[in-house]
Design a protein around this motif. Structure first.
Motif, PDB file in Angstrom:
ATOM      1  N   ARG A 131      -5.468 -34.145  14.480  1.00  0.00           N
ATOM      2  CA  ARG A 131      -4.458 -34.993  14.671  1.00  0.00           C
ATOM      3  C   ARG A 131      -3.529 -33.742  14.450  1.00  0.00           C
ATOM      4  N   ARG A 132      -4.359 -33.648  12.473  1.00  0.00           N
ATOM      5  CA  ARG A 132      -2.516 -32.177  11.753  1.00  0.00           C
ATOM      6  C   ARG A 132      -3.236 -31.297  12.195  1.00  0.00           C
ATOM      7  N   GLN A 133      -3.990 -31.331  12.765  1.00  0.00           N
ATOM      8  CA  GLN A 133      -3.590 -29.504  13.812  1.00  0.00           C
ATOM      9  C   GLN A 133      -2.317 -29.638  14.315  1.00  0.00           C
ATOM     10  N   LEU A 134      -2.842 -30.488  15.435  1.00  0.00           N
ATOM     11  CA  LEU A 134      -2.169 -30.452  16.735  1.00  0.00           C
ATOM     12  C   LEU A 134      -0.656 -30.618  16.389  1.00  0.00           C
ATOM     13  N   ASN A 135      -0.613 -31.464  15.258  1.00  0.00           N
ATOM     14  CA  ASN A 135       1.081 -31.508  14.499  1.00  0.00           C
ATOM     15  C   ASN A 135       1.623 -30.514  14.230  1.00  0.00           C
ATOM     16  N   ASP A 136       0.938 -29.283  13.438  1.00  0.00           N
ATOM     17  CA  ASP A 136       0.913 -28.021  13.500  1.00  0.00           C
ATOM     18  C   ASP A 136       1.574 -27.314  14.516  1.00  0.00           C
ATOM     19  N   ILE A 137       1.130 -27.384  15.747  1.00  0.00           N
ATOM     20  CA  ILE A 137       1.155 -27.108  16.823  1.00  0.00           C
ATOM     21  C   ILE A 137       2.260 -27.698  17.743  1.00  0.00           C
ATOM     22  N   SER A 138       2.321 -28.314  17.452  1.00  0.00           N
ATOM     23  CA  SER A 138       3.633 -29.057  18.949  1.00  0.00           C
ATOM     24  C   SER A 138       3.227 -30.749  18.153  1.00  0.00           C
ATOM     25  N   PRO A 139       4.326 -31.512  17.680  1.00  0.00           N
ATOM     26  CA  PRO A 139       3.835 -33.229  17.696  1.00  0.00           C
ATOM     27  C   PRO A 139       3.491 -34.118  19.257  1.00  0.00           C
ATOM     28  N   ALA A 140       4.274 -32.810  20.440  1.00  0.00           N
ATOM     29  CA  ALA A 140       4.094 -33.363  21.392  1.00  0.00           C
ATOM     30  C   ALA A 140       2.692 -33.552  21.495  1.00  0.00           C
ATOM     31  N   LEU A 141       1.210 -32.812  21.111  1.00  0.00           N
ATOM     32  CA  LEU A 141       0.225 -33.050  20.847  1.00  0.00           C
ATOM     33  C   LEU A 141      -0.436 -33.767  20.132  1.00  0.00           C
ATOM     34  N   ALA A 142      -0.169 -33.794  19.313  1.00  0.00           N
ATOM     35  CA  ALA A 142       0.139 -34.974  18.228  1.00  0.00           C
ATOM     36  C   ALA A 142      -0.101 -36.412  19.481  1.00  0.00           C
ATOM     37  N   GLU A 143       1.257 -36.347  19.989  1.00  0.00           N
ATOM     38  CA  GLU A 143       1.387 -37.965  20.417  1.00  0.00           C
ATOM     39  C   GLU A 143       0.533 -38.525  21.576  1.00  0.00           C
ATOM     40  N   ALA A 144      -0.052 -37.567  22.166  1.00  0.00           N
ATOM     41  CA  ALA A 144      -1.172 -37.368  23.222  1.00  0.00           C
ATOM     42  C   ALA A 144      -2.479 -37.497  22.828  1.00  0.00           C
ATOM     43  N   PHE A 145      -2.708 -37.460  21.705  1.00  0.00           N
ATOM     44  CA  PHE A 145      -4.400 -37.410  20.915  1.00  0.00           C
ATOM     45  C   PHE A 145      -3.582 -38.882  20.872  1.00  0.00           C
ATOM     46  N   ASP A 146      -2.940 -39.479  19.855  1.00  0.00           N
ATOM     47  CA  ASP A 146      -3.094 -40.613  19.385  1.00  0.00           C
ATOM     48  C   ASP A 146      -3.427 -41.745  20.690  1.00  0.00           C
ATOM     49  N   LYS A 147      -2.144 -40.975  21.587  1.00  0.00           N
ATOM     50  CA  LYS A 147      -3.272 -41.547  23.016  1.00  0.00           C
ATOM     51  C   LYS A 147      -4.514 -41.959  23.815  1.00  0.00           C
TER      52      LYS A 147
END
Length: 209
Positions: A131-147
């Motif tokens: 999640r940390r790596q995805l958020n560094d790339i784009s918060p939208a990716l981190a949000e999708a990962f949470d889902k």
């Protein structure tokens, strides 16, 4: 061709039969094993798969002791994190090196995530790192990962994880830096059984005195 597509192509070559497998292979070494782990195991979630020294030795046709030695070298360098109980492997930089193309692609990780062994290592260490790596790339990716993965609540377990926070989380961060050593039972459970029986015998003898 992107780096990710190139790795996928090479992974197909590694899985191929015939002429490629007829070629002479390298002697056991940690560098080749590290490259093999990156290119051989390519699921939807980059760098997350189930494997252990015995399975890798069989795939590479290496002696098990040599494979264990090479695998331990990779663990010691922090290039791989591994849960011996479930054989879940994580290559910590894989998402950064081969990022998903869109939030939709991340949401498609959901089924594969569910099929991975359920354990604290997956639900906390791995999940938090990805999640940390995805958020560094784009918060939208981190949000999708949470889902895709949900938001697990910490439960107590045999490895000492509980419901606390603060200092406990700091201690957990320290534990993550200590790579696990490969247990002898990954190769041959008999020695461990014999040692346990020997201890039981000593305990019994002590009681008679």
């Amino acid at each position: 061709m992107s780096e990710g597509r190139g790795l996928t192509l090479y992974a197909r070559i590694l899985r191929g039969e015939g002429k490629y497998r007829a070629l002479s292979g390298p002697k056991p070494n940690a560098r080749h094993l590290w490259l093999y782990l990156q290119m051989r195991h390519r699921g939807r979630i980059p760098g997350l798969f189930v494997a252990g020294p015995m399975a890798l030795a069989d795939e590479l046709r290496w002696p098990i002791p040599d494979t264990r030695r090479c695998f331990q070298e990779i663990l010691d360098q922090g290039l791989v994190q591994w849960d011996p109980a479930t054989r879940l492997c994580w290559l910590p930089n894989s998402v950064r090196d081969d990022p998903p193309t869109s939030p939709k692609a991340v949401r498609e990780w959901a089924q594969e995530w569910i099929e991975l062994p359920e354990c604290d290592f997956r639900d906390y260490e791995v999940r938090r790192g990805i999640r940390r790596q995805l958020n560094d790339i784009s918060p939208a990716l981190a949000e999708a990962f949470d889902k895709a993965t949900g938001n697990p609540s910490r439960k107590g377990s045999g490895n000492g994880l509980g419901n606390g926070s603060g200092k406990q989380d700091q201690d957990q961060d320290q534990d993550q830096k200590q790579e696990p050593e490969i247990p002898p039972s990954d190769v041959d459970p008999a020695p461990a059984t014999r040692r346990a029986r020997a201890r039981d015998g000593e305990a019994g003898g002590g009681g008679k005195r």
